[in-house]
Design an enzyme around this catalytic site. Structure first.
Site, PDB file in Angstrom:
ATOM      1  N   ARG A  64       4.237  -1.600   7.685  1.00  0.00           N
ATOM      2  CA  ARG A  64       5.863  -2.074   8.214  1.00  0.00           C
ATOM      3  C   ARG A  64       5.772  -1.930   9.864  1.00  0.00           C
ATOM      4  O   ARG A  64       7.522  -2.027   9.874  1.00  0.00           O
ATOM      5  CB  ARG A  64       6.144  -0.240   7.808  1.00  0.00           C
ATOM      6  CG  ARG A  64       6.544  -0.010   6.235  1.00  0.00           C
ATOM      7  CD  ARG A  64       6.850  -1.646   5.227  1.00  0.00           C
ATOM      8  NE  ARG A  64       6.543  -0.898   4.078  1.00  0.00           N
ATOM      9  CZ  ARG A  64       6.328  -1.731   2.795  1.00  0.00           C
ATOM     10  NH1 ARG A  64       6.617  -3.052   3.390  1.00  0.00           N
ATOM     11  NH2 ARG A  64       6.560  -1.238   1.312  1.00  0.00           N
ATOM     12  N   ASP A 152       1.338 -11.983   1.167  1.00  0.00           N
ATOM     13  CA  ASP A 152       1.889 -11.214   0.139  1.00  0.00           C
ATOM     14  C   ASP A 152       3.108 -10.161   0.174  1.00  0.00           C
ATOM     15  O   ASP A 152       3.988  -9.946   1.198  1.00  0.00           O
ATOM     16  CB  ASP A 152       0.553  -9.331   0.917  1.00  0.00           C
ATOM     17  CG  ASP A 152       1.314  -8.313  -0.696  1.00  0.00           C
ATOM     18  OD1 ASP A 152       1.258  -9.193  -1.926  1.00  0.00           O
ATOM     19  OD2 ASP A 152       1.273  -7.362  -0.179  1.00  0.00           O
ATOM     20  N   HIS A 232      -3.802  -6.895  -6.268  1.00  0.00           N
ATOM     21  CA  HIS A 232      -3.410  -6.073  -7.263  1.00  0.00           C
ATOM     22  C   HIS A 232      -3.455  -6.710  -8.657  1.00  0.00           C
ATOM     23  O   HIS A 232      -2.720  -7.301  -9.635  1.00  0.00           O
ATOM     24  CB  HIS A 232      -1.721  -5.525  -7.000  1.00  0.00           C
ATOM     25  CG  HIS A 232      -1.073  -6.283  -6.225  1.00  0.00           C
ATOM     26  ND1 HIS A 232      -0.982  -7.993  -6.245  1.00  0.00           N
ATOM     27  CD2 HIS A 232      -0.363  -6.556  -5.065  1.00  0.00           C
ATOM     28  CE1 HIS A 232      -0.118  -8.840  -5.759  1.00  0.00           C
ATOM     29  NE2 HIS A 232       0.431  -7.412  -5.209  1.00  0.00           N
ATOM     30  N   ASN A 278       5.337  -4.244  -7.438  1.00  0.00           N
ATOM     31  CA  ASN A 278       4.803  -5.583  -7.892  1.00  0.00           C
ATOM     32  C   ASN A 278       3.296  -6.309  -7.604  1.00  0.00           C
ATOM     33  O   ASN A 278       3.001  -6.595  -6.164  1.00  0.00           O
ATOM     34  CB  ASN A 278       6.593  -6.328  -7.124  1.00  0.00           C
ATOM     35  CG  ASN A 278       6.391  -8.005  -7.143  1.00  0.00           C
ATOM     36  OD1 ASN A 278       5.086  -8.377  -8.762  1.00  0.00           O
ATOM     37  ND2 ASN A 278       6.506  -8.451  -7.059  1.00  0.00           N
ATOM     38  N   ASP A 305      -2.416  -0.898  -2.650  1.00  0.00           N
ATOM     39  CA  ASP A 305      -0.932  -1.359  -2.282  1.00  0.00           C
ATOM     40  C   ASP A 305       0.221  -0.776  -1.241  1.00  0.00           C
ATOM     41  O   ASP A 305       0.923  -0.859  -1.804  1.00  0.00           O
ATOM     42  CB  ASP A 305      -0.409  -2.473  -3.108  1.00  0.00           C
ATOM     43  CG  ASP A 305       0.693  -3.648  -2.423  1.00  0.00           C
ATOM     44  OD1 ASP A 305       1.085  -3.891  -1.904  1.00  0.00           O
ATOM     45  OD2 ASP A 305       0.634  -3.214  -3.690  1.00  0.00           O
ATOM     46  N   HIS A 309       8.565   3.377   1.883  1.00  0.00           N
ATOM     47  CA  HIS A 309       9.999   2.834   1.862  1.00  0.00           C
ATOM     48  C   HIS A 309      10.835   3.974   1.581  1.00  0.00           C
ATOM     49  O   HIS A 309       9.973   5.374   1.005  1.00  0.00           O
ATOM     50  CB  HIS A 309      10.805   2.271   0.076  1.00  0.00           C
ATOM     51  CG  HIS A 309       9.916   0.571  -0.060  1.00  0.00           C
ATOM     52  ND1 HIS A 309      10.445  -0.299   0.204  1.00  0.00           N
ATOM     53  CD2 HIS A 309       9.129   0.365  -1.278  1.00  0.00           C
ATOM     54  CE1 HIS A 309       9.695  -1.608   0.545  1.00  0.00           C
ATOM     55  NE2 HIS A 309       8.614  -1.307  -0.343  1.00  0.00           N
ATOM     56  N   PHE A 323      10.408  -3.191  -4.482  1.00  0.00           N
ATOM     57  CA  PHE A 323       9.114  -2.743  -5.019  1.00  0.00           C
ATOM     58  C   PHE A 323       8.196  -1.711  -4.561  1.00  0.00           C
ATOM     59  O   PHE A 323       8.174  -2.410  -3.375  1.00  0.00           O
ATOM     60  CB  PHE A 323       9.071  -4.320  -5.187  1.00  0.00           C
ATOM     61  CG  PHE A 323       9.120  -5.063  -6.800  1.00  0.00           C
ATOM     62  CD1 PHE A 323       8.439  -5.088  -8.048  1.00  0.00           C
ATOM     63  CD2 PHE A 323      10.616  -6.079  -5.934  1.00  0.00           C
ATOM     64  CE1 PHE A 323       9.754  -6.080  -8.632  1.00  0.00           C
ATOM     65  CE2 PHE A 323      10.998  -6.383  -6.973  1.00  0.00           C
ATOM     66  CZ  PHE A 323      10.176  -6.594  -8.417  1.00  0.00           C
ATOM     67  N   GLY A 324       7.196  -0.785  -4.793  1.00  0.00           N
ATOM     68  CA  GLY A 324       6.434  -0.404  -4.233  1.00  0.00           C
ATOM     69  C   GLY A 324       6.585   0.704  -4.223  1.00  0.00           C
ATOM     70  O   GLY A 324       7.405   1.435  -4.224  1.00  0.00           O
TER      71      GLY A 324
END
Ligand code: DOR
Ligand code: ZN
Length: 435
Positions: A64, A152, A232, A278, A305, A309, A323-324
């Site tokens: 990030r 990605d 993934h 995702n 992955d 967040h 997503f995540g």
């Protein structure tokens, strides 16, 4: 500085070694592996009851930085990696700005060196801003150190542009890592399209959206003679497409993520946005196919992955939340609990998929304990039972759908270049231990 690690079971898939052995470390490198090695050590580490394995390699993490450092930083991401037994990671480029220029890529690598406790590698974006419109300067990114090219988080949708990317990647002998998603079929879906999405009233993401792009990218790789790495993989037919491509000699590798071999879309019903990821969690048959793919080698590597967040973002309604999920600190526990202790993978296979295999896919100097290699080491207690407590994570974010789950198997100590970067006994953040 000479360190002797005694009494552990050394597993080094690179040399097919699995035995009770000592490990000598000298000047940050593996000096020797063998039984009852003699010599004067400055420091002795007792690894009784532990597996001594190469530091784990995660070729799919989101740290990030730049742009979203409220979710994670390269420093906190690297601490989470170390706490999970990982010593080398590959960052994904969907930052802000995206990792689409040599300057941003160099920033990530430099920050990794300066602030990271593990080895931080980076991908480079295929298109500027991950918008799918204009190819980046792949050669310049490669020169700056990109180990793979990927958009990605999204899939580029323009075949002409993609063919050029695959051809350039082939010339550079750098793999394309592919997040497979046909955007026109996804629309507003937040979870797998099926019975669970109907129950929740979500439009759903069809398996076909992923499978179409897996099939497409296999054709691109075949046509361009490029190396393709499918990220993934979540669907049974996706696994089968890769299996068939491998059989006819396409240079394709693939990864499975711990959440895809442990959870179904029912988790979204019970855990809401924490299970929104995702590609999405799919059905029990898909989970079984991912495990079978890992077991027969169709899926070469395990990658997390790791997608942190913030709590406020995950507090949004299902359709709006990002997503995540974070994954670095649960990967070993999930792999051992779901794959090793169930007999689906041997110890050697599981460790290979977390070390030397992903390292080879990305060309990283990592994943082995062969003499001369960097002394990057994970100490794993295969029988340690513990309860997942996201509040105890080193990651800046806690978005895990595994909270409260009892796992068996844990990384308890991690070394990079012979120095301890994580030690559970001294870690002291507390709360994560089971009985
Ligand atoms: O769930 C996901 N989260 N999948 C992706 O492909 C991107 C990632 C993110 O960046 O949060
Ligand atoms: Zn992805």
């Amino acid at each position: 500085m000479k360190t002797l690690i005694q009494n552990g079971t050394v597993i080094n898939p690179d040399t097919n070694l699995q035995e009770k052995a000592d490990l000598w470390i000298e000047d940050g490198k593996v000096a020797a592996v063998g039984r009852s090695l003699q010599g004067e050590a400055d420091r002795i580490i007792d690894a009784s009851g532990l597996l001594v394995v190469p530091g784990l390699v995660d070729i799919h993490v989101h740290f990030r930085d730049p742009g979203f450092t409220h979710k994670e930083t390269i420093e906190t991401g690297s601490l989470a990696a170390a706490a999970g037994g990982f010593t080398s990671v590959v960052c994904m480029p969907n930052t802000k700005p995206a990792i689409d220029t040599p300057e941003t890529l160099e920033y990530v690598l430099r920050t990794g060196r300066e602030r990271g406790v593990v080895r931080v590698y980076s991908s480079g974006a295929i298109t500027y801003g991950i918008r799918g419109e204009e190819l980046t300067d792949l050669r310049a990114l490669a020169q700056a150190g990109a180990v793979t090219f990927t958009d990605d988080g999204r899939s580029p949708m323009n075949p002409k542009l993609l063919l050029e990317a695959f051809r350039t990647a082939a010339e550079l002998d750098i793999p394309i890592s592919s997040h497979c998603e046909e955007h026109s079929l996804v629309t507003e879906g937040a979870m797998n399209r099926g019975r669970a999405s109907e129950a929740v009233g979500d439009p759903g993401i069809p398996a076909l959206a992923e499978e179409l792009v897996i099939a497409r990218d296999i054709l691109f790789a075949e046509d361009a003679g490029a190396r393709l790495h499918i990220q993934h993989v979540s669907t049974a037919r996706g696994v089968q497409l890769i299996r068939e491509a491998k059989q006819r000699g396409v240079k394709v590798t693939a990864e499975g993520a711990p959440h895809h071999f442990t959870l179904t879309d029912e988790r979204v019903v019970t855990h809401g946005t924490l299970a929104k990821v995702n590609p999405p969690l799919r059905t029990a048959a898909d989970v079984e196919a991912v495990i079978a793919g890992l077991a027969d080698g169709t899926l070469d590597a395990i990658a997390t992955d790791h997608a942190p967040h913030a709590a406020e973002e995950k507090a949004l309604p299902l359709g709006k939340a990002p997503f995540g999920m974070v994954g670095l600190e649960t990967a070993v526990g999930l792999t051992f609990t779901a794959l090793v202790h169930t007999g689906r993978l041997s110890l050697m296979e599981a460790i290979a998929k977390l070390t030397v295999v992903p390292a080879r896919i990305m060309g990283l100097p990592a994943g082995t304990l062969a003499p001369g290699a960097a002394a990057d080491i994970a100490f794993i207690d295969p029988d340690k039972e513990w309860i997942v407590d996201p509040a105890a994570f080193r990651s800046k974010s806690n978005n895990s759908p595994f909270a409260g789950m009892k796992l068996k198997g844990k990384a308890v100590r991690t070394m990079v270049a012979g120095e301890t970067v994580y030690d559970e006994s001294g870690a002291g953040k507390g709360g994560a231990e089971g009985q």
